[in-house]
Design an enzyme around this catalytic site. Structure first.
Site, PDB file in Angstrom:
ATOM      1  N   LYS A   1       0.821  -1.211   0.000  1.00 57.46           N
ATOM      2  CA  LYS A   1       0.000   0.000   0.000  1.00 57.46           C
ATOM      3  C   LYS A   1       0.850   1.254   0.000  1.00 57.46           C
ATOM      4  CE  LYS A   1      -4.342  -1.735   1.301  1.00 57.46           C
ATOM      5  NZ  LYS A   1      -5.682  -1.446   1.241  1.00 57.46           N
TER       6      LYS A   1
ATOM      7  N   LYS B   1      -4.373  -8.381  -6.873  1.00 56.97           N
ATOM      8  CA  LYS B   1      -5.738  -8.708  -6.465  1.00 56.97           C
ATOM      9  C   LYS B   1      -6.710  -7.567  -6.736  1.00 56.97           C
ATOM     10  CE  LYS B   1      -6.598  -7.288  -1.747  1.00 56.97           C
ATOM     11  NZ  LYS B   1      -7.891  -6.660  -2.018  1.00 56.97           N
TER      12      LYS B   1
ATOM     13  N   LYS C   1     -11.144  -2.703  -3.764  1.00 56.70           N
ATOM     14  CA  LYS C   1     -12.142  -1.637  -3.887  1.00 56.70           C
ATOM     15  C   LYS C   1     -11.542  -0.249  -3.877  1.00 56.70           C
ATOM     16  CE  LYS C   1     -13.725  -2.679   0.630  1.00 56.70           C
ATOM     17  NZ  LYS C   1     -12.572  -2.480   1.517  1.00 56.70           N
TER      18      LYS C   1
HETATM   19  P1  ATP Z   1      -8.796  -2.042   0.142  1.00 54.91           P
HETATM   20  O1  ATP Z   1      -8.280  -1.903  -1.244  1.00 54.91           O
HETATM   21  O2  ATP Z   1      -9.300  -0.754   0.701  1.00 54.91           O
HETATM   22  O3  ATP Z   1      -7.837  -2.738   1.072  1.00 54.91           O
HETATM   23  P2  ATP Z   1     -10.208  -4.536  -0.250  1.00 54.91           P
HETATM   24  O4  ATP Z   1     -10.988  -4.756  -1.479  1.00 54.91           O
HETATM   25  O5  ATP Z   1      -8.878  -5.188  -0.132  1.00 54.91           O
HETATM   26  O6  ATP Z   1     -10.097  -2.971   0.002  1.00 54.91           O
HETATM   27  P3  ATP Z   1     -10.784  -5.128   2.532  1.00 54.91           P
HETATM   28  O7  ATP Z   1     -11.804  -4.347   3.287  1.00 54.91           O
HETATM   29  O8  ATP Z   1      -9.349  -4.833   2.750  1.00 54.91           O
HETATM   30  O9  ATP Z   1     -11.133  -4.992   0.972  1.00 54.91           O
HETATM   31  O10 ATP Z   1     -11.021  -6.675   2.787  1.00 54.91           O
HETATM   32  C1  ATP Z   1     -12.282  -7.206   3.153  1.00 54.91           C
HETATM   33  C2  ATP Z   1     -12.293  -8.701   2.957  1.00 54.91           C
HETATM   34  O11 ATP Z   1     -12.356  -9.020   1.571  1.00 54.91           O
HETATM   35  C3  ATP Z   1     -11.076  -9.427   3.496  1.00 54.91           C
HETATM   36  O12 ATP Z   1     -11.489 -10.666   4.041  1.00 54.91           O
HETATM   37  C4  ATP Z   1     -10.229  -9.663   2.276  1.00 54.91           C
HETATM   38  O13 ATP Z   1      -9.345 -10.752   2.426  1.00 54.91           O
HETATM   39  C5  ATP Z   1     -11.301  -9.942   1.247  1.00 54.91           C
HETATM   40  N1  ATP Z   1     -10.837  -9.606  -0.103  1.00 54.91           N
HETATM   41  C6  ATP Z   1     -10.428  -8.392  -0.522  1.00 54.91           C
HETATM   42  N2  ATP Z   1     -10.104  -8.438  -1.823  1.00 54.91           N
HETATM   43  C7  ATP Z   1     -10.291  -9.721  -2.218  1.00 54.91           C
HETATM   44  C8  ATP Z   1     -10.103 -10.399  -3.452  1.00 54.91           C
HETATM   45  N3  ATP Z   1      -9.659  -9.751  -4.516  1.00 54.91           N
HETATM   46  N4  ATP Z   1     -10.403 -11.716  -3.515  1.00 54.91           N
HETATM   47  C9  ATP Z   1     -10.850 -12.387  -2.420  1.00 54.91           C
HETATM   48  N5  ATP Z   1     -11.041 -11.802  -1.224  1.00 54.91           N
HETATM   49  C10 ATP Z   1     -10.770 -10.484  -1.112  1.00 54.91           C
HETATM   50 MG    MG Z   2      -7.655  -4.778   1.590  1.00 51.87          MG
END
Ligand code: ATP
Ligand code: MG
Length: 337
Positions: free
Chosen positions: A115, A199, A202
């Site tokens: 990050k 990955k 969001k």
């Molecule tokens: P950010 O980019 O702000 O970190 P994020 O999409 O990674 O957002 P988080 O809130 O960090 O979302 O994670 C929430 C949950 O979703 C966690 O359990 C994380 O492991 C899961 N997750 C996030 N992205 C993925 C993905 N691409 N595939 C599967 N699981 C995911």
């Molecule tokens: Mg995340």
């Protein structure tokens, strides 16, 4: 005697709108724990502010996430659904654990490295971003959590929570249950549609890189049509074709079928037909979720009641653990006058 139910905790942070990755990798996996476990599912607003957020938008997203949780099948009568900042014990426990964690182990967190690497030069990095895994450890440990269903990207953080718990237990006395990550088999890591080596997230700047749970059908069709593939032109399930592999994984996770079965369906067919099928599969899966979520978003009082009751239940459990922690580290209990 009835056996005590095992405890499950997980959360999503409102740092953006919920993606298909969050839905398949986290939420869908959470649903299956509801009947046999005591589940706490949180909206981690304190985690979202490790990166600056627009205040109004942040409040809106919290409600949207709650609506999506319920619309996806989380049952607020079975599971405790709540907002992290409504349970102050998360922040307080986090401080006590900050004093148990060490700089070295936090510096080794790959997500922190990733990050911060993405930030432009000269952007200041909040201490919150560095310390975020400790708040996450507090989130997990104050509920005496046994299992944490997360995507594979969060495995390292759950392991850190376990290490911190172990250290606290051995420096004071047995306080915490040692938590274990539970990773979804079929959707451990949904990849970015524009760069299938990383990955789906969001908080990504490029909206073509993710599908949002609330994306309209035409948007989903457009984003899938633009998803990066390769010049092979054959639907194979191989690391040599990461874009196609990711689309196969998405279908496989939604339909509950093996990747090979998806490949079979497209023998002798091209990417255009395959992508249309992927888009329609996603649209069909998300349609009922979108309808229910949009309906719930018009029922503000109902949502308020749900997160209000969730906070009460969560507070009760979290405070019990926090009091134990405070006592063990030697804080003088306050008097009530
Ligand atoms: P950010 O980019 O702000 O970190 P994020 O999409 O990674 O957002 P988080 O809130 O960090 O979302 O994670 C929430 C949950 O979703 C966690 O359990 C994380 O492991 C899961 N997750 C996030 N992205 C993925 C993905 N691409 N595939 C599967 N699981 C995911
Ligand atoms: Mg995340």
């Amino acid at each position: 005697m009835e056996e005590k139910k095992k405890i499950v905790f997980s959360a999503i942070k409102p740092s953006g709108e919920i993606t298909l990755g969050n839905y398949l990798g986290a939420i869908k996996n959470w649903i299956r724990f509801q009947d046999d476990y005591e589940c706490y599912y949180c909206i981690a607003d304190l985690h979202a502010i490790t990166v600056k957020q627009e205040p109004k938008l942040l409040r809106k997203r919290v409600l949207e996430i709650l609506a999506i949780y319920i619309a996806s099948g989380l049952d607020y009568e079975k599971s405790t659904l709540f907002v992290q900042s409504h349970v102050p014990a998360h922040s307080e426990a986090s401080w006590l654990l900050t004093c148990t964690a060490n700089m070295g182990e936090l510096s080794r967190m790959t997500q922190y490295k990733d990050k911060t690497a993405k930030l432009k030069e000269n952007t200041s990095i909040s201490a919150g971003l560095f310390n975020y895994p400790v708040l996450m450890a507090a989130d997990i440990l104050i509920y005496n959590t046994d299992f944490v269903p997360v995507g594979i990207d969060q495995k390292q953080h759950v392991e850190l929570a376990r290490d911190i718990a172990q250290r606290f237990n051995s420096s004071y006395s047995d306080t915490f249950v040692l938590p274990e990550a539970k990773i979804s088999e079929s959707a451990a890591k949904i990849m970015d549609l524009q760069d299938p080596e990383k990955k789906m997230s969001k908080s990504d700047d490029n909206e073509n890189s993710y599908i949002l749970v609330l994306d309209k059908p035409e948007v989903i069709r457009r984003k899938i049509a633009r998803a990066v593939t390769d010049s092979v032109g054959v639907v194979n399930y191989t690391d040599e074709q990461p874009g196609v592999k990711n689309l196969i994984n998405i279908v496989s996770a939604i339909k509950g079928i093996k990747p090979d079965e998806v490949v079979k369906l497209f023998e002798g067919k091209g990417y255009k037909e395959f992508k249309e099928y992927v888009a329609e599969t996603i649209i069909e899966e998300l349609k009922p979720v979108q309808e229910k979520a949009n309906e719930l978003l018009t029922e503000k009082e109902k949502l308020e009641k749900i997160y209000g009751e969730g906070a009460m239940k969560a507070n009760y459990h979290a405070m019990k653990t926090l009091r134990k922690m405070q006592k063990k580290v030697g804080l003088l209990p306050p008097v009530r006058l």
